[in-house]
Design an enzyme around this catalytic site. Structure first.
Site, PDB file in Angstrom:
ATOM      1  N   LYS A 114      -3.361  11.702  12.421  1.00 42.84           N
ATOM      2  CA  LYS A 114      -4.097  11.613  11.301  1.00 42.84           C
ATOM      3  C   LYS A 114      -5.078  10.285  11.882  1.00 42.84           C
ATOM      4  O   LYS A 114      -4.796   9.221  12.116  1.00 42.84           O
ATOM      5  CB  LYS A 114      -3.214  10.939  10.182  1.00 42.84           C
ATOM      6  N   GLY A 126      -3.566   2.586  -1.793  1.00 44.13           N
ATOM      7  CA  GLY A 126      -2.566   1.657  -2.169  1.00 44.13           C
ATOM      8  C   GLY A 126      -2.925   1.188  -3.595  1.00 44.13           C
ATOM      9  O   GLY A 126      -2.187   0.567  -4.214  1.00 44.13           O
ATOM     10  N   GLY A 133      -4.672   6.960  -3.222  1.00 39.26           N
ATOM     11  CA  GLY A 133      -4.917   6.516  -4.441  1.00 39.26           C
ATOM     12  C   GLY A 133      -4.100   7.324  -5.543  1.00 39.26           C
ATOM     13  O   GLY A 133      -3.767   6.895  -6.617  1.00 39.26           O
TER      14      GLY A 133
END
Lengths: 370, 257
Positions: B99, B160, B187
């Site tokens: 990632k 977050g 989110g």
């Protein structure tokens, strides 16, 4: 560009008066605001906010948990030297204290490091006094190269340096720098620092700018609570932080709230901050900045730390010694100040788990700063 | 009833819920929540683990059959640092999946599109399966697709923040034109947000904070598992189209037939 013009545009007495003039309505507005301003921060640190401590604490805790989860970073100071050419009226290392001085050799650093590694530490804060003959940039660079293979993150709390020196130390593995202004009260700063390079108020005030230009990963700010009116000093800290965040937007920031502790030759603090007031300040900072790391050292008592750690704090030190060689080499050498919470790192980790927190020993990797 | 599996690079996933490992109050709780989520892909910050230590506490709790690790580069600020971190992760964790996170802004943790594209191009050439965390920027998604990423991971809202799909309109464009899987990352604060993302046609969602900081993380992980399944089922069943006008059950033009 620097913080200086912003600082010069604010007069201490006017700032202080505006904080003390805040009302309950100002506090309620600040609590309800979706994003808080520096003016809201004034309200939150004002005496008018005292009756609102519980809602502040609840909100602070909620914001902290959302951002950081139920985790707590652990770090430990490693004092490399207590030699110092400054006179500071509140510090045990002050040059006028005629006690035996010690600066760790590289071998001794490794002996100290071995103890900290055994305890599980990966984040270490290197601390010195200001003695440019012995503890100079060459010494600090050697210390970083010596300790770098053993820890994930190395921070420093040493004398302010020039920008090229910071760049050099970053190449040697320096990740973050803590530099407290001690007080933003320019006239009284001179009284607390009558001799030595530290007496240059503006050189210290410009230090975060030099760090920012050097591209430091993280910097820690704060004032020494007890020297001047803590509310006014804290506003100036917040003002400084606000400027730095806008200017050096890639840098992370942390804040600490060191209250003056007994030390060799210490004068009685001019201002005493109560536990309630310290909680108010911690919460006010969290309500202003959800992302800033807030740190609580072993200066504070075990009881206070047990409770305050849930109110906005994100990093704790544990098992700290404030004298060079204090962990293994020379436990009896001169300490900078007496610590209050003498519990071991293992005890603090157990306490955190008991309170539903995960102690985080490692949250960086030296490989990421290539 | 089962939904279509998701294919990313050389792997097939039956769960479209990807999870994170940060912010849990203990590694045991994290492990329990991951199991309850049914997730088969879990991301972890390289900076949190001691990659030289095979007994690292976090890694130990992530060893489950069928659970794939997705190391992330959280903490890096440039493409150069990201490439270095990726190589370290590949060597230490024996996975070429990554990632890619480059967020030089520590305040809102917003991704840097320029450095991300630069890093993605190089990492693909180095043989990585790259899943980049990015803004919900349709053009950037196409550019990343062109350099060969395996999926794109646009944000729904600041990381977050639990604010849900604030970027909904842009996600729709991205999903509508993407040739690689779209994973909505960041989110998502409630199972309903996750279901909405899947209903839109997102291929998967990645959730961390909403599970980790919930009052009951294990229960919340299960709620997300069900929401993601429901959202995908609804997408495959073809949702009815909302309309502002009343639709007469007896059409007015029927007499023409």
């Amino acid at each position: 560009m620097s913080f200086r013009p912003i600082f010069d545009a604010h007069r201490w007495d006017e700032v202080k008066a505006s904080i003390y003039a805040k009302t309950a309505a100002d506090v309620e507005r600040a609590l309800a605001a979706p994003r808080r301003t520096l003016d809201d921060f004034k309200a939150l640190i004002s005496p008018a906010a005292a009756p609102y401590l519980e809602p502040m604490a609840r909100l602070s805790r909620q914001l902290t948990e959302r951002r950081f989860g139920r985790t707590m970073q652990l770090y430990v100071p490693l004092y490399l030297s207590n030699e110092c050419q400054n006179i500071c009226t509140y510090c045990g290392f002050s040059m006028d204290n005629k006690l035996r001085r010690r600066t760790l050799s590289q071998v001794e650093m490794l002996q100290e490091a071995a103890v900290l590694k055994q305890w599980g530490y990966e984040h270490v804060l290197l601390v010195t006094g200001e003695a440019n003959q012995t503890v100079d940039v060459d010494y600090l660079e050697k210390a970083l190269y010596t300790l770098r293979p053993h820890f994930a993150q190395l921070s420093m709390e040493v004398q302010p340096l020039d920008q090229p020196d910071y760049e050099r130390l970053m190449r040697a593995g320096l990740h973050s720098v803590l530099v407290y202004q001690e007080t933003y009260h320019q006239q009284d700063y001179k009284k607390h620092h009558p001799k030595g390079r530290k007496s240059n108020f503006h050189y210290r005030l410009d230090t975060p700018d030099r760090l920012g230009r050097a591209g430091i990963h993280k910097m820690g700010l704060g004032v020494l609570i007890g020297l001047e009116d803590w509310r006014t000093d804290s506003f100036f800290t917040a003002l400084h932080l606000d400027y730095l965040q806008r200017t050096y937007w890639q840098t992370r920031y942390s804040l600490s709230f060191p209250r003056l502790r007994p030390a060799e030759g210490l004068l009685q603090p001019k201002v005493e901050m109560t536990d309630r007031e310290l909680v108010q300040l911690i919460c006010a900072y969290r309500l202003l900045h959800e992302e800033v790391e807030l740190s609580l050292s072993t200066r504070e008592t075990a009881t206070f730390r047990n409770h305050a750690l849930r109110l906005g704090i994100t990093s704790l030190s544990a098992g700290s010694k404030t004298n060079p060689g204090g962990y293994a080499v020379a436990p009896e050498s001169l300490e900078q100040f007496e610590i209050s919470d003498e519990r071991s790192p293992a005890e603090i980790a157990a306490l955190l788990r008991q309170q539903g927190y995960e102690p985080v020993w490692k949250d960086w990797d030296a490989a990421l700063s290539t | 009833m089962t939904t279509q599996p998701l294919r990313i690079a050389d792997r097939t996933f039956h769960s479209r819920l990807f999870t994170g490992t940060g912010k849990f109050s203990s590694v045991q709780l994290m492990e329990d929540a991951l199991v309850a989520s049914g997730s088969e892909l879990v991301t972890m910050a390289l900076k949190r683990v001691d990659v030289r230590n095979s007994q690292d506490d976090l890694l130990r709790h992530l060893r489950h059959p069928g659970l794939h690790l997705l190391p992330n580069t959280s903490g890096v600020r440039t493409a150069r640092e990201a490439v270095f971190a990726a190589q370290l992760a590949r060597e230490a964790l024996e996975t070429n999946w990554l990632k890619l996170e480059i967020h030089p802004d520590p305040r809102y943790l917003l991704p840097d599109p320029v450095e991300t594209l630069r890093a993605a191009e190089e990492l693909v050439k180095l043989g990585f399966v790259v899943l980049p965390y990015i803004h919900a920027d349709p053009v950037l998604c196409k550019r990343l697709e062109e350099v060969g990423v395996a999926a794109v991971m646009p944000l729904g809202a600041p990381i977050g923040s639990n604010q849900g799909l604030l970027t909904r309109e842009f996600l729709e464009i991205i999903i509508g034109q993407s040739r690689v899987p779209v994973v909505v990352d960041a989110g998502i604060g409630a199972p309903s947000h996750a279901a909405a993302a899947l209903e839109l046609g997102a291929d998967a969602v990645l959730v961390n904070t909403a599970i980790a900081v919930a009052g009951q993380p294990v229960q919340m992980a299960q709620a997300f598992r069900l929401a993601v399944e429901a959202g995908r089922l609804a997408y495959e069943a073809h949702l009815a189209v909302p309309t502002l006008h009343a639709e007469a059950s007896s059409p007015l033009t029927a007499f023409l037939d």
